[in-house]
Write a protein that holds these residues in place. Structure first.
Motif, PDB file in Angstrom:
ATOM      1  N   GLN A  64      23.273  14.363  76.094  1.00 36.16           N
ATOM      2  CA  GLN A  64      22.817  15.080  77.276  1.00 36.16           C
ATOM      3  C   GLN A  64      23.142  16.553  77.173  1.00 36.16           C
ATOM      4  OE1 GLN A  64      25.122  13.065  80.211  1.00 36.16           O
ATOM      5  NE2 GLN A  64      23.453  11.734  80.812  1.00 36.16           N
ATOM      6  N   LEU A  68      22.528  22.210  76.386  1.00 35.33           N
ATOM      7  CA  LEU A  68      23.418  23.158  77.052  1.00 35.33           C
ATOM      8  C   LEU A  68      24.323  23.863  76.044  1.00 35.33           C
ATOM      9  CD1 LEU A  68      24.408  24.285  79.736  1.00 35.33           C
ATOM     10  CD2 LEU A  68      25.975  22.369  79.907  1.00 35.33           C
ATOM     11  N   LEU A  71      22.969  26.942  74.672  1.00 32.64           N
ATOM     12  CA  LEU A  71      22.765  28.064  75.587  1.00 32.64           C
ATOM     13  C   LEU A  71      24.053  28.798  75.938  1.00 32.64           C
ATOM     14  CD1 LEU A  71      20.219  26.398  78.030  1.00 32.64           C
ATOM     15  CD2 LEU A  71      19.758  28.283  76.481  1.00 32.64           C
ATOM     16  N   LEU A  84      31.662  22.110  80.489  1.00 31.75           N
ATOM     17  CA  LEU A  84      31.253  22.153  81.895  1.00 31.75           C
ATOM     18  C   LEU A  84      31.925  23.312  82.619  1.00 31.75           C
ATOM     19  CD1 LEU A  84      31.367  18.352  82.786  1.00 31.75           C
ATOM     20  CD2 LEU A  84      29.367  19.744  82.289  1.00 31.75           C
TER      21      LEU A  84
ATOM     22  N   ILE B  22      35.570  14.735  85.148  1.00 31.02           N
ATOM     23  CA  ILE B  22      34.247  15.098  84.649  1.00 31.02           C
ATOM     24  C   ILE B  22      33.259  15.163  85.815  1.00 31.02           C
ATOM     25  CG2 ILE B  22      32.301  14.381  83.233  1.00 31.02           C
ATOM     26  CD1 ILE B  22      34.308  15.125  81.335  1.00 31.02           C
ATOM     27  N   LEU B  25      33.747  18.285  87.770  1.00 31.07           N
ATOM     28  CA  LEU B  25      33.195  19.467  87.111  1.00 31.07           C
ATOM     29  C   LEU B  25      31.677  19.489  87.226  1.00 31.07           C
ATOM     30  CD1 LEU B  25      35.433  19.536  83.912  1.00 31.07           C
ATOM     31  CD2 LEU B  25      35.395  21.257  85.694  1.00 31.07           C
ATOM     32  N   VAL B  26      31.068  18.305  87.102  1.00 30.75           N
ATOM     33  CA  VAL B  26      29.608  18.243  87.206  1.00 30.75           C
ATOM     34  C   VAL B  26      29.159  18.642  88.609  1.00 30.75           C
ATOM     35  CG1 VAL B  26      27.617  16.708  87.215  1.00 30.75           C
ATOM     36  CG2 VAL B  26      29.268  16.543  85.382  1.00 30.75           C
ATOM     37  N   LEU B  29      29.289  22.323  89.093  1.00 29.24           N
ATOM     38  CA  LEU B  29      28.135  22.937  88.450  1.00 29.24           C
ATOM     39  C   LEU B  29      26.906  22.796  89.348  1.00 29.24           C
ATOM     40  CD1 LEU B  29      27.974  24.398  85.830  1.00 29.24           C
ATOM     41  CD2 LEU B  29      27.579  22.265  84.650  1.00 29.24           C
ATOM     42  N   LEU B  32      26.268  25.386  91.861  1.00 29.42           N
ATOM     43  CA  LEU B  32      25.805  26.692  91.421  1.00 29.42           C
ATOM     44  C   LEU B  32      24.299  26.745  91.214  1.00 29.42           C
ATOM     45  CD1 LEU B  32      28.507  27.441  88.701  1.00 29.42           C
ATOM     46  CD2 LEU B  32      28.366  28.463  90.950  1.00 29.42           C
ATOM     47  N   LEU B  33      23.667  25.587  91.215  1.00 29.80           N
ATOM     48  CA  LEU B  33      22.246  25.546  90.889  1.00 29.80           C
ATOM     49  C   LEU B  33      21.397  25.603  92.142  1.00 29.80           C
ATOM     50  CD1 LEU B  33      22.515  22.623  88.321  1.00 29.80           C
ATOM     51  CD2 LEU B  33      22.546  25.045  87.837  1.00 29.80           C
ATOM     52  N   ALA B  46      24.235  13.178  86.541  1.00 25.27           N
ATOM     53  CA  ALA B  46      24.792  14.195  85.651  1.00 25.27           C
ATOM     54  C   ALA B  46      23.724  14.725  84.714  1.00 25.27           C
ATOM     55  CB  ALA B  46      25.963  13.619  84.851  1.00 25.27           C
ATOM     56  N   ALA B  47      22.865  13.826  84.260  1.00 24.40           N
ATOM     57  CA  ALA B  47      21.805  14.239  83.348  1.00 24.40           C
ATOM     58  C   ALA B  47      20.903  15.266  84.012  1.00 24.40           C
ATOM     59  CB  ALA B  47      20.988  13.021  82.906  1.00 24.40           C
ATOM     60  N   LEU B  50      22.697  18.629  84.204  1.00 24.48           N
ATOM     61  CA  LEU B  50      22.685  19.315  82.902  1.00 24.48           C
ATOM     62  C   LEU B  50      21.314  19.913  82.629  1.00 24.48           C
ATOM     63  CD1 LEU B  50      24.753  16.898  80.654  1.00 24.48           C
ATOM     64  CD2 LEU B  50      25.449  19.100  81.548  1.00 24.48           C
ATOM     65  N   THR B  53      20.835  22.864  84.815  1.00 21.71           N
ATOM     66  CA  THR B  53      21.707  23.948  84.348  1.00 21.71           C
ATOM     67  C   THR B  53      21.052  24.695  83.199  1.00 21.71           C
ATOM     68  OG1 THR B  53      23.663  22.666  84.965  1.00 21.71           O
ATOM     69  CG2 THR B  53      23.994  24.495  83.452  1.00 21.71           C
ATOM     70  N   CYS B  54      20.507  23.946  82.244  1.00 23.76           N
ATOM     71  CA  CYS B  54      19.834  24.583  81.111  1.00 23.76           C
ATOM     72  C   CYS B  54      18.673  25.441  81.596  1.00 23.76           C
ATOM     73  CB  CYS B  54      19.312  23.530  80.133  1.00 23.76           C
ATOM     74  SG  CYS B  54      20.615  22.679  79.252  1.00 23.76           S
ATOM     75  N   TYR B  56      18.273  26.789  84.494  1.00 22.22           N
ATOM     76  CA  TYR B  56      18.783  27.935  85.244  1.00 22.22           C
ATOM     77  C   TYR B  56      19.307  29.023  84.299  1.00 22.22           C
ATOM     78  CZ  TYR B  56      21.121  30.401  89.073  1.00 22.22           C
ATOM     79  OH  TYR B  56      21.530  31.328  89.999  1.00 22.22           O
ATOM     80  N   ILE B  57      20.085  28.615  83.278  1.00 23.63           N
ATOM     81  CA  ILE B  57      20.612  29.602  82.323  1.00 23.63           C
ATOM     82  C   ILE B  57      19.469  30.319  81.617  1.00 23.63           C
ATOM     83  CG2 ILE B  57      21.882  29.917  80.163  1.00 23.63           C
ATOM     84  CD1 ILE B  57      23.820  27.833  81.017  1.00 23.63           C
ATOM     85  N   LEU B  60      18.010  32.830  83.934  1.00 20.18           N
ATOM     86  CA  LEU B  60      18.898  33.979  84.093  1.00 20.18           C
ATOM     87  C   LEU B  60      18.811  34.891  82.873  1.00 20.18           C
ATOM     88  CD1 LEU B  60      22.077  32.293  85.627  1.00 20.18           C
ATOM     89  CD2 LEU B  60      20.603  33.944  86.749  1.00 20.18           C
TER      90      LEU B  60
END
Lengths: 112, 92
Positions: A64, A68, A71, A84, B22, B25-26, B29, B32-33, B46-47, B50, B53-54, B56-57, B60
Motif C-alpha cells: 500500500q 507514498l 513521494l 506515516l 499505526i 498515525l493513519v 494523516l 490533513l487531507l 488505511a488504503a 494512503l 495522501t499520494c 494530495y502530495i 501540492l
C-alpha cells in the motif's frame, strides 16, 4: 529546487525527510563542484547522523505504501510507522510553503 | 496460542509499534487531507488514506512548481530591490 532547498533547510535535521532532502541537495551540489572541499566534512557528518542510505525496507503494509515512499524524501528506507509520521510533517511543510509562495506572488502582483 | 505469542514477541523485538499506534498515525494523516476530512466523517480505510495522501502530495508539488515558476517570472520583471529581498529569503 530552490523551493525544496529553502523548505528543507528551515526544518534542518529534525526530520528524516528533510535530512534526506538536504543530503540529496548537497550531493548534487558537490557533483557540480559548487561547494568547496570542506563540504566533505558536512557530508560525512550527515552520513554519521541519522541519514539513511537507500535500501529496501522490511515487509509489512508495504504494498500500500510503495507509492507514498516514492513521494516522501527518504521514504524508501523508512519503517512504516516512521513513514506515516514523516508524511504528516512533510504535508504540513508543503502546505505552509504553498501558503507563503501564494502570498509572495499576490504581493508581487499587487505592487506591480 | 504460544505460536502467536512467539511471533508477536519477535515482532516487538524488531519494532515496538502496535497496530493501534499505526491506526492512530493513519487517522492523523486523514485529518490533513481535505478530500476525506471534509466529505467523510466516518472511518476510512488505511488504503484509501494512503491513496489520497499520494494524490494530495502530488497536487501540492504541482502547486509549488506552478507558484515557483510564477514567482520567478515576477521577480525577473519586478523592482530590483524588492526582488533581491525575496531572493535572499528563499535562498537562505
Amino acid at each position: 529546487m530552490v523551493a525544496d532547498a529553502s523548505m528543507a533547510s528551515v526544518v534542518g535535521y529534525k526530520r528524516a525527510w528533510s535530512r534526506a532532502m538536504l543530503w540529496k541537495i548537497r550531493n548534487q551540489s558537490r557533483r557540480h563542484g559548487l561547494l568547496a572541499k570542506k563540504s566533505n566534512s558536512h557530508a560525512n557528518r550527515l552520513r554519521k547522523s541519522k541519514v539513511v542510505k537507500p535500501k529496501i525496507a522490511k515487509t509489512e503494509n508495504f504494498d500500500q505504501a510503495s507509492e507514498l515512499r516514492k513521494l516522501v524524501p527518504g521514504g524508501e528506507a523508512m519503517e512504516y510507522s516512521n513513514l506515516l509520521e514523516e508524511t504528516a510533517h512533510y504535508i504540513k511543510c508543503l502546505t505552509t510553503q504553498v501558503g507563503i509562495f501564494d502570498e509572495l506572488v499576490k504581493g508581487e502582483i499587487v505592487d506591480i | 496460542m504460544s505460536g502467536r505469542r512467539s511471533r508477536s514477541t519477535q515482532a516487538s523485538a524488531v519494532s515496538r509499534i502496535t497496530d493501534d499506534q499505526i491506526n492512530d498515525l493513519v487517522s492523523k494523516l486523514q485529518q490533513l487531507l481535505p478530500e476525506i476530512r471534509d466529505r467523510c466523517s466516518d472511518k476510512v480505510s488505511a488504503a484509501r488514506v494512503l491513496q489520497e495522501t499520494c494524490n494530495y502530495i502530488r497536487s501540492l508539488h504541482r502547486e509549488v512548481d506552478d507558484l515557483s515558476e510564477r514567482l520567478s517570472e515576477l521577480l525577473a520583471t519586478a523592482d530590483p530591490a524588492q526582488a533581491a529581498i525575496i531572493r535572499n529569503l528563499l535562498m537562505q
